[in-house]
Design an enzyme around this catalytic site. Structure first.
Site, mmCIF file in Angstrom:
data_model
loop_
_atom_site.group_PDB
_atom_site.id
_atom_site.type_symbol
_atom_site.label_atom_id
_atom_site.label_comp_id
_atom_site.label_asym_id
_atom_site.label_seq_id
_atom_site.Cartn_x
_atom_site.Cartn_y
_atom_site.Cartn_z
ATOM 1 N N VAL A 161 41.941 50.744 36.667
ATOM 2 C CA VAL A 161 43.176 50.938 35.913
ATOM 3 C C VAL A 161 42.905 50.582 34.463
ATOM 4 O O VAL A 161 42.348 49.523 34.161
ATOM 5 C CB VAL A 161 44.317 50.058 36.462
ATOM 6 C CG1 VAL A 161 45.596 50.298 35.675
ATOM 7 C CG2 VAL A 161 44.548 50.330 37.934
ATOM 8 N N GLN A 205 40.598 46.566 38.829
ATOM 9 C CA GLN A 205 39.860 47.489 39.671
ATOM 10 C C GLN A 205 40.113 47.147 41.127
ATOM 11 O O GLN A 205 40.149 45.976 41.508
ATOM 12 C CB GLN A 205 38.357 47.406 39.373
ATOM 13 C CG GLN A 205 37.509 48.373 40.181
ATOM 14 C CD GLN A 205 36.073 48.401 39.699
ATOM 15 O OE1 GLN A 205 35.710 47.701 38.758
ATOM 16 N NE2 GLN A 205 35.240 49.206 40.350
ATOM 17 N N ASP A 234 47.604 47.635 51.232
ATOM 18 C CA ASP A 234 46.830 46.686 50.442
ATOM 19 C C ASP A 234 47.756 45.748 49.674
ATOM 20 O O ASP A 234 47.707 45.652 48.446
ATOM 21 C CB ASP A 234 45.912 47.441 49.466
ATOM 22 C CG ASP A 234 44.815 46.544 48.894
ATOM 23 O OD1 ASP A 234 44.588 45.448 49.452
ATOM 24 O OD2 ASP A 234 44.185 46.936 47.899
ATOM 25 N N GLY A 264 40.407 49.133 45.430
ATOM 26 C CA GLY A 264 39.830 50.084 46.352
ATOM 27 C C GLY A 264 40.080 51.530 45.987
ATOM 28 O O GLY A 264 39.375 52.425 46.448
ATOM 29 N N LYS A 311 45.597 54.961 36.146
ATOM 30 C CA LYS A 311 44.736 54.693 37.306
ATOM 31 C C LYS A 311 43.834 55.892 37.527
ATOM 32 O O LYS A 311 44.296 57.011 37.747
ATOM 33 C CB LYS A 311 45.561 54.410 38.559
ATOM 34 C CG LYS A 311 44.685 54.130 39.783
ATOM 35 C CD LYS A 311 45.514 53.748 40.989
ATOM 36 C CE LYS A 311 45.998 52.326 40.915
ATOM 37 N NZ LYS A 311 44.908 51.345 41.054
ATOM 38 N N LEU A 328 42.194 47.176 32.975
ATOM 39 C CA LEU A 328 43.165 46.153 33.377
ATOM 40 C C LEU A 328 42.828 45.572 34.742
ATOM 41 O O LEU A 328 43.194 44.440 35.046
ATOM 42 C CB LEU A 328 44.572 46.751 33.419
ATOM 43 C CG LEU A 328 45.154 47.214 32.086
ATOM 44 C CD1 LEU A 328 46.468 47.952 32.316
ATOM 45 C CD2 LEU A 328 45.374 46.031 31.156
#
Length: 605
Positions: free
Chosen positions: A296, A290, A409, A292, A310, A288
């Site tokens: 997923v 990607q 993030d 850091g 994940k 689904l």
């Protein structure tokens, strides 16, 4: 000898007296109830043993132990002669039309464990003699016309577990001991619960089950008790963590829009094979996204539940597997409608995996920039809801978790959309679950270029204000539909960064040129201006100048933006003038190149 024979004869005859007396009493009881000719026909006075009658049960010694006559349609009264049945344990007359008083003689039924007279037309007071029924477990007198006060004598019934007095005309004070009964109901009366309970039943709403009686008894301080217990639990965790040589971080909900179904240890521990099968051996076709922290994968569990798995990289956390599990459990306690809920996890010697609900509408980033034919464009009202929902989720992490959780993030790719296109912030708290010492220079600062606050990039130190910066960039993504860094604009160095590009267009008052063209002008330009202003306030170079997320929420809701924006404009003009002055000062020109070289060479040997 004659005396002995006489005693034996008397004893023999007396064995017939009890059934006969019981039969007489029960027949009088039937007559008093106005039973019709078709009712209880076998209750015949000529049959002296009532143990053969219907609705009657006896023990092995022919003592009547139960009389069960519910919903028979009786319309008479209760005969006091029933009081001679000393071995009676159950008297059930609910759902009839019985009138008159409850006889005092019922207090003679000392073996009684259940007395059910519910839903009749009984009047008068509850006899105080019922306090003699020490074995009584169920006393059901609700839905009658009883009046007067509740006898204090009922407080002595230590075996009472169910007391139903609702829907009568009772008054006076409820004996305090009755609130210790496992289940009780006093509703529909004019009762006074006493000094400690009056807020709950001054208007007749005293009915509570045993499950909630603690709430009645300590209703006003119950919240304090929870806080104290939780505080003790957290102190214990902190103490244990300190003695094991690492710092315990505990996340606890204190307020906000909270899902109240919060329990420690609620996470499911998945087997590796279970998740391997769910993701088709972590097939690339199920990826689904990607970031850091790892890839997923979309997965389907054995019960057909869709999940997002994940698979963490750099997973080795200080303290190993046990520390990882504790941190995951603590993160899972932070529950908010705008935060992604953690379902469970999986650990092996070489793997760390987290399992989340599958968000069928994927991420905001995918909806902005990865549209497939037939996909709907995120309309403007949805983008506004996403802006506010994300702000509320981050506010919760920063200001309602103790200690606060820094996301590190924040970007459109980490804001997911549920089935109603409401914002759900994902990936929060994950920096705790990996060992940053194992990462290289490019990933030691967790985040995505273009979203990382300047102070975090230069020092490696994050705070809630680094999240505010990332949130501001996400707002610009929402408005423009563009990425934070766009190398297609390399010809204009000032426009590679989305933030610089938007600032330039905002100064030029070209707001329409900022907005995502996919919206086809279906937006409110005043809303666009507001969100751009909030974004620029959030992305100021100094973290001290940025608003807290709680302030961001208020500004998006229409409070306090004008004042902060005016101040920002003054600061921005000052900063720009200073920047231009420095540029002129160090603009040597072509003729100054040699002089500059000379200066450099004349430095320290």
């Amino acid at each position: 000898m004659d005396l002995v024979i006489g005693v034996l004869a008397l004893a023999y005859l007396s064995s017939f007296v009890a059934p006969d007396a019981q039969g007489d009493a029960l027949y009088a009881f039937k007559t008093s109830l106005n039973a019709s000719s078709s009712q209880l026909r076998d209750w015949n006075p000529d049959h002296v043993n009532p143990c053969t009658w219907s609705k009657i049960a006896c023990d092995g010694e022919k003592h009547v132990t139960s009389v069960i006559l519910p919903n028979m349609g009786f319309s008479g009264t209760l005969s006091p002669r029933i009081g001679i049945l000393k071995m009676l344990t159950t008297l059930d007359l609910q759902g009839n039309g019985i009138i008159g008083n409850i006889p005092e003689e019922l207090g003679n039924l000392t073996s009684l464990t259940m007395l059910d007279l519910e839903n009749n037309h009984l009047i008068g007071e509850i006899p105080s003699s019922l306090g003699n029924l020490k074995r009584l477990t169920f006393l059901i007198l609700s839905q009658n016309n009883l009046s007067g006060s509740i006898p204090e004598s009922l407080s002595s019934l230590s075996n009472l577990t169910d007391l139903q007095l609702a829907s009568n005309s009772l008054s006076g004070q409820i004996p305090e001991q009755l609130f210790r009964v496992y289940k009780y109901n006093f509703t529909g009366n004019q009762l006074n619960c006493g000094i400690n309970f009056s807020p709950h039943c001054a208007s007749g709403n005293a009915g509570r089950s045993r499950k909630s009686r603690t709430g009645m008894i300590v209703g006003i301080v119950v919240a304090l008790l929870i806080i104290l217990l939780l505080g003790c639990f957290l102190l214990l965790l902190l103490w244990k963590g300190g003695h094991k040589g690492y710092r315990r971080e505990v996340f606890v909900d204190v307020e906000g829009e909270v899902d109240r179904r919060i329990e420690f240890g609620q996470l499911k521990r998945f087997a590796w094979r279970e998740l391997q099968l769910a993701t088709d051996s972590f097939s690339e076709k199920n990826v689904l996204g990607q970031g850091g922290f790892g890839k997923v994968y979309k997965g389907v569990l054995a019960d057909n539940t869709k999940v997002a798995v994940k698979r963490l990289t750099d997973f080795e956390s200080p303290g190993g597997d046990a520390a990882f599990r504790r941190e995951v459990e603590m993160i899972s306690v932070a529950v908010h409608r705008n935060l992604l809920r953690l379902i469970g996890f999986c650990t092996t010697p070489s793997e760390r995996l987290l399992v989340y609900p599958f968000m069928q509408n994927l991420s905001v980033a995918s909806r902005l920039r990865e549209l497939k034919p037939g996909d709907l464009v995120l309309d403007w009202p949805t983008r506004k809801r996403v802006a506010l929902g994300t702000a509320r989720g981050l506010e919760y992490l920063h200001e309602h978790c103790n200690p606060k959780i820094i996301h590190r993030d924040v970007k459109a790719a980490n804001v997911l959309l549920d089935e109603d296109f409401e914002a759900v912030v994902g990936d929060f708290g994950l920096a705790k679950l990996v060992d940053v010492r194992k990462t290289n220079v490019t990933t030691q600062v967790r985040g995505t270029m273009g979203h990382i606050a300047p102070e975090y990039l230069s020092t490696g130190k994050s705070s809630e204000k680094t999240d505010v910066f990332g949130y501001g960039i996400m707002l610009l993504e929402l408005v423009t539909g563009k990425r934070a860094i766009d190398f297609s604009r390399l010809e204009d160095e000032d426009d590679v960064l989305l933030l610089d590009h938007v600032k330039k267009l905002q100064r030029e008052k070209r707001l329409d040129a900022i907005v995502d063209q996919n919206l086809c002008r279906n937006y409110d330009i005043h809303d666009v201006e507001m969100i751009i202003q909030v974004a620029l306030l959030c992305t100021q170079s100094s973290p001290d100048d940025r608003p807290a997320m709680s302030e961001v929420v208020r500004m998006l809701e229409g409070e306090g933006l004008a004042e902060r924006w005016e101040l920002w404009q003054h600061l921005e003009i000052t900063r720009r003038l200073e920047h231009e002055r420095l540029q002129r000062r160090f603009d040597w020109g072509e003729d100054s190149i040699h002089n500059q070289a000379a200066i450099e060479l004349s430095g320290g040997r």
